[in-house]
Each structure stands twice: as C-alpha cells, then as structure tokens.
Design an enzyme around this catalytic site. Structure first.
Site, mmCIF file in Angstrom:
data_model
loop_
_atom_site.group_PDB
_atom_site.id
_atom_site.type_symbol
_atom_site.label_atom_id
_atom_site.label_comp_id
_atom_site.label_asym_id
_atom_site.label_seq_id
_atom_site.Cartn_x
_atom_site.Cartn_y
_atom_site.Cartn_z
ATOM 1 N N GLN A 155 12.329 -6.994 17.444
ATOM 2 C CA GLN A 155 13.885 -7.204 17.051
ATOM 3 C C GLN A 155 14.696 -6.211 17.948
ATOM 4 O O GLN A 155 14.604 -4.997 17.724
ATOM 5 C CB GLN A 155 14.092 -6.976 15.513
ATOM 6 C CG GLN A 155 13.187 -7.868 14.773
ATOM 7 C CD GLN A 155 11.713 -7.347 14.354
ATOM 8 O OE1 GLN A 155 11.253 -6.382 15.144
ATOM 9 N NE2 GLN A 155 11.688 -7.821 13.124
ATOM 10 N N GLN B 41 14.393 -11.241 21.015
ATOM 11 C CA GLN B 41 14.313 -11.381 19.275
ATOM 12 C C GLN B 41 15.589 -10.906 18.734
ATOM 13 O O GLN B 41 15.989 -9.946 19.086
ATOM 14 C CB GLN B 41 13.333 -11.071 18.854
ATOM 15 C CG GLN B 41 13.052 -11.160 17.356
ATOM 16 C CD GLN B 41 11.581 -10.743 16.891
ATOM 17 O OE1 GLN B 41 10.802 -10.516 17.711
ATOM 18 N NE2 GLN B 41 11.471 -10.671 15.464
ATOM 19 N N ASP B 42 16.385 -11.958 17.838
ATOM 20 C CA ASP B 42 17.189 -11.434 16.993
ATOM 21 C C ASP B 42 18.406 -11.138 17.767
ATOM 22 O O ASP B 42 19.151 -9.975 17.769
ATOM 23 C CB ASP B 42 16.992 -10.099 16.138
ATOM 24 C CG ASP B 42 16.056 -10.428 15.014
ATOM 25 O OD1 ASP B 42 15.514 -11.662 14.943
ATOM 26 O OD2 ASP B 42 15.691 -9.794 14.127
ATOM 27 N N ARG C 294 14.444 -21.967 10.740
ATOM 28 C CA ARG C 294 13.547 -21.666 9.519
ATOM 29 C C ARG C 294 14.536 -20.800 8.746
ATOM 30 O O ARG C 294 15.484 -20.248 8.826
ATOM 31 C CB ARG C 294 12.270 -20.968 10.047
ATOM 32 C CG ARG C 294 12.570 -19.663 10.621
ATOM 33 C CD ARG C 294 11.027 -18.874 10.904
ATOM 34 N NE ARG C 294 11.283 -17.594 11.624
ATOM 35 C CZ ARG C 294 10.227 -16.691 11.629
ATOM 36 N NH1 ARG C 294 8.927 -17.036 11.250
ATOM 37 N NH2 ARG C 294 10.515 -15.738 12.470
ATOM 38 N N ASP D 223 14.177 -15.960 15.983
ATOM 39 C CA ASP D 223 15.177 -16.059 15.262
ATOM 40 C C ASP D 223 16.506 -15.634 16.024
ATOM 41 O O ASP D 223 17.227 -14.658 15.477
ATOM 42 C CB ASP D 223 14.811 -15.308 14.206
ATOM 43 C CG ASP D 223 13.823 -15.856 13.384
ATOM 44 O OD1 ASP D 223 13.500 -16.875 13.425
ATOM 45 O OD2 ASP D 223 12.953 -14.750 12.782
#
Length: 318
Positions: free
Chosen positions: A133, A155-156, A236, A179
């Site tokens: 992240q 990520q993120d 998700r 994500d």
C-alpha cells in the site's frame, strides 16, 4: 459629493477584485512567490471565503503535502500535466521515527482536507514502487474537483477517504494494481482512463457507508492497461455496502468475465451494489457477470445524473 463617492467605490471594487484574483506562484528556480508547494499552501489565509489559485510551474516537487481543513477553496493549477509532478515515496510498511510502520493512511504523498478544493493539470504520484500500500492522493474534503490530472502508483493509489465527501474526477488518468481506487466517498469519474498495471488486481475497493446512496460512478471512461488478459476485477467490497457502477465505459480484455469479487464473504453479495450499463469492448461481457451484480435498464440508468449523485452540487462551481 455623489461622484466622489462613486469614484471611491469603483477603486475599492477594483482592488477587492484584484486581491481575489491574484495567484500565488510556485517555481523551483525562485522566479515565483515560493519554491515549494507546501509554503504556498501555508500562505493561504485560513477560512478565506474566495478562491485562492496556486500556479505551479513545471518541476518535480518531492514533498509530503498537507492541505488542512482550514484551507478552503484552494485551486492548484499546474503549468504542464506531465511536467508538474507532486511526488513522495512513503509506503505502509515504511518505518516512522519511532520505528512503527506508517500504515496505509500514513503513506500518502498529498492529503486534501480542505473543502471546495480543485486541481488542474497536476500529476500526483507515489514513487515508492510495488511495495504494498502506497497512496499518491488522499482526499477527505467535500466538493473536490480534479480536472485533467494524473494519479500514479501501484496498490492503493487514490484514497477517496471522506465518508460524506463528494468528489469529481474529469478527464483524469489513474493507474495501479490492487484496489487502486478505494475509500468511502461518493465519487464520479467522468471521461477518465483507468490503467491496470502488470500483476493483476482490482480497480476499486469501495467502503461506501450503508447510509449513502451512491459510491463510485464511472461515466464514459475507458479501461486500459498492460496487465494480462482477464487479470483484473472491476471491484470488490472493502466494506459490506460497497457501491460501484460503470456506465458507457470501454473495457479492454484485462477485465475478468465475472468482473466482480465478494472479498471472500458471501454475505457481501447481499449488501454490495455493483452495476453496469451499456459498456463496450472485450471486457464488457454482461452475460458472464456474476448473478449478484446488476445490468441497469435505461430507466434505472437515468438516476445516475450528476445532480442526483452529488445532491445538487455542481462540479466546476468551486
């Protein structure tokens, strides 16, 4: 006497208008008012009631930035989208001065807490690489607008943090892996490009509160990337009432046929709301979508107007 009064009033009006329109200029070479973006942000008067424009000249500004809640109606205007870069390299597992991990929330390159924030022609980047992240942009303020901006990371990448925040992204480029758009805000992505990077993952992980009608809405976007075919989900549920809707979006072959994921919890299938309408491209396969997702009718799609989604706020009025 009346003529003198009117003359004075005209002069005062002119100077008031000038003070409102004056730009602060950031330039690394010293040709502006400030050499760093944070210095310019700090110079904005707290709770100012008119827009403050900060013009940022070309350059790579490695700064961990924070626009506090008291800095309202701030407009960051970049000289060149690809050459005006705000970047930092924190990530979740990186240690702070106390030897503690910074965590996802502590990894952001730029925190936006002030309401009615606008950014235009700016690149927001987390340059730490594929290390877990690592947030490029954290947005908590209400009525935030991003026009022709880039959000770069893995990520993120983009954290739409504010639970009651309304955010509008127009003609932006957003890239990542797992994500890479996540959070609890109500956010519209209008005419944006979503770039799915190598490794596969999930475009969205919304944590929409159960009291909020709209989560993420993608209008007239395109999904591209260099990830393998069928390696990305549209979303998700980070929280049970996650909401994401894709309308008139061109989807490349990187999107999985089933498109959605329940994050390992069947109960999420009863609470999350995922829907599509008139998407196109090899990644748009409505007949193969999971049965708990939705294909909107024409009548249902009409509910996804900016006026409905943003409860009367009109992006661009900041």
């Amino acid at each position: 006497m009346r003529k003198i009064f009117l003359s004075i009033l005209c002069v005062l009006t002119f100077f008031a208008a000038f003070s409102q329109d004056k730009q602060l200029v950031v330039a690394q070479d010293g040709s502006g008012d400030f050499k760093t973006v944070q210095e310019a942000i700090n110079a904005v008067p707290d709770f100012r009631k008119v827009k403050t424009t900060i013009f940022i000249k070309k350059g790579i500004y490695k700064e961990k930035l924070n626009l506090s809640a008291s800095k309202k109606m701030v407009h960051l205007l970049g000289e060149d989208l690809n050459k005006t870069i705000l970047t930092y390299d924190d990530y979740a597992a990186k240690k702070n001065i106390f030897g503690e991990e910074k965590g996802t929330s502590g990894s952001a390159s730029f925190y936006v807490y002030g309401d009615e924030f606008t950014a235009e022609n700016i690149t927001f980047e987390n340059s730490s690489g594929p290390v877990g992240q690592a947030v490029a942009l954290w947005v908590a303020g209400d009525r935030a607008t991003f026009i022709n901006c880039r959000m770069l990371g893995f990520q993120d990448t983009l954290y739409t943090y504010g639970a009651n925040s309304r955010q509008y992204f127009s003609k932006c480029y957003i890239e990542g892996t797992v994500d890479y758009i996540f959070g609890s805000a109500t956010a519209v992505f209008d005419g944006c490009e979503l770039f799915c990077k190598k490794g596969g993952g999930y475009i969205t992980a919304a944590s929409t509160p159960d009291t909020v009608k709209y989560g993420y809405v993608f209008l007239n976007c395109k999904i591209t990337g260099d990830a393998p075919e069928g390696s990305f989900y549209l979303g998700r549920p980070w929280r049970p009432y996650s909401k994401a809707v894709y309308i008139n979006t061109a989807m490349s072959k990187v999107i999985k046929a089933e498109a959605w994921n329940n994050w390992g919890k069947e109960s999420n299938e009863k609470t999350a709301y995922y829907a599509e309408y008139k998407n196109s491209g090899p990644g748009a396969q409505p007949e193969k979508r999971l049965t708990w997702s939705h294909q909107l009718t024409q009548e249902e799609s009409k509910a996804y107007s900016l006026d409905n989604i943003f409860r009367g706020w009109k992006p661009g009025s900041n």
